[in-house]
Design a protein around this motif. Structure first.
Motif: not given
Length: 294
Positions: A7-8, A11-12, A14, A39
């Protein structure tokens, strides 16, 4: 790789994924759908085998955007009136406001350029976006699109020439553009028709998008007299209890009219030689729902 780490990482990256998808599709909702699908595929992938997550995620996102763009093409052919991209609040993250990188990002997300990109093939558009907006190497783009590097270079050259030939030549001085935007706002909200006409080039063009859901001109309006009178009429029809505000959209200032708790109208200008050369009005409510009230 744990779920939290996955997830990290996603999101980095995104912002880049969203930027690619929006420039490919011209609509925030479609871009968000593509990123969400990316995702889901990232979540289900054997992530331990992925050596370069950014390249992997861009590849998924680009391919999904190409597929969606091909689907949207048929819908846009029957679009009521003129189609314009959905306006988006410009946020380039940590990029300093005066860097060359910021200028490139702003140009590739401008309404004028996004309209031109509509005339490219999906593959040409993907190559142009990845190369011109984000600076991806040709070899990486080739892997993303499953094409040879030579083929990608050909696509890039063709797309670049096409955009350069069709992209209108406007001044890019942000201070001048904002000054004219604010002067337009003053003329539209309290001035007279002559004050408004003084801001327009003789051969000014006005492009409107109501999507068949809001009042808008179905065809492009040309000449200062016709454009000025149309804009003056539109301004006179706005509810005086609403609010006119200047916001940064698509890399430049825009006048946004808010009626109650929602955006009703977006007006953005392109400038050359100190006057307005082109104006865009977006009133399709489906394209304005994402603009923040505050």
């Amino acid at each position: 790789m744990t779920v939290d780490v996955a997830t990290e990482i996603f999101e980095e990256h995104r912002p880049v994924l969203t930027g690619v998808a929006y420039r490919m599709l011209g609509r925030v909702a479609d871009a968000e759908d593509v990123v969400q699908e990316a995702w889901l595929r990232w979540s289900a992938a054997a992530r331990e085998d992925v050596r370069e997550p950014r390249a992997f995620l861009v590849r998924i996102t680009t391919r999904l955007a190409i597929d969606r763009l091909r689907h949207l093409r048929s819908r846009r052919e029957t679009y009521p009136g003129t189609w314009l991209p959905e306006p988006v609040v410009t946020d380039f993250g940590p990029t300093p406001p005066d860097t060359a990188e910021h200028a490139v990002l702003a140009d590739t997300v401008s309404i004028a350029v996004l309209v031109v990109l509509e005339s490219l093939s999906p593959l040409e558009r993907a190559v142009f976006v990845l190369r011109e907006a984000f600076g991806f190497p040709y070899a990486e783009i080739a892997t993303t699109l499953d094409r040879t590097e030579a083929a990608v270079r050909q696509l890039a050259g063709r797309a670049r020439r096409h955009v350069e030939e069709r992209k209108p030549r406007y001044d890019v001085d942000p201070a001048e553009r904002r000054d004219l935007t604010e002067r337009f706002l003053a003329a539209a909200s309290g001035g007279g028709i002559e004050q408004l006409l003084a801001l327009l080039a003789p051969d000014v063009r006005l492009v409107s998008d109501g999507g068949g859901k809001a009042k808008a001109a179905r065809r492009i309006i040309e000449t200062a007299d016709k454009v000025g009178r149309y804009l003056f009429t539109v301004a006179g029809e706005l509810d005086p209890d609403g609010e006119l505000r200047v916001m940064e959209l698509n890399g430049g200032p825009a006048v946004v009219y808010f009626a109650g708790e929602k955006a009703d109208t977006v007006f953005q200008i392109e400038v050359s030689q100190g006057v307005i050369q082109c104006g865009y009005i977006i009133r399709n409510p489906d394209k304005l729902s994402g603009l923040p009230v505050e």
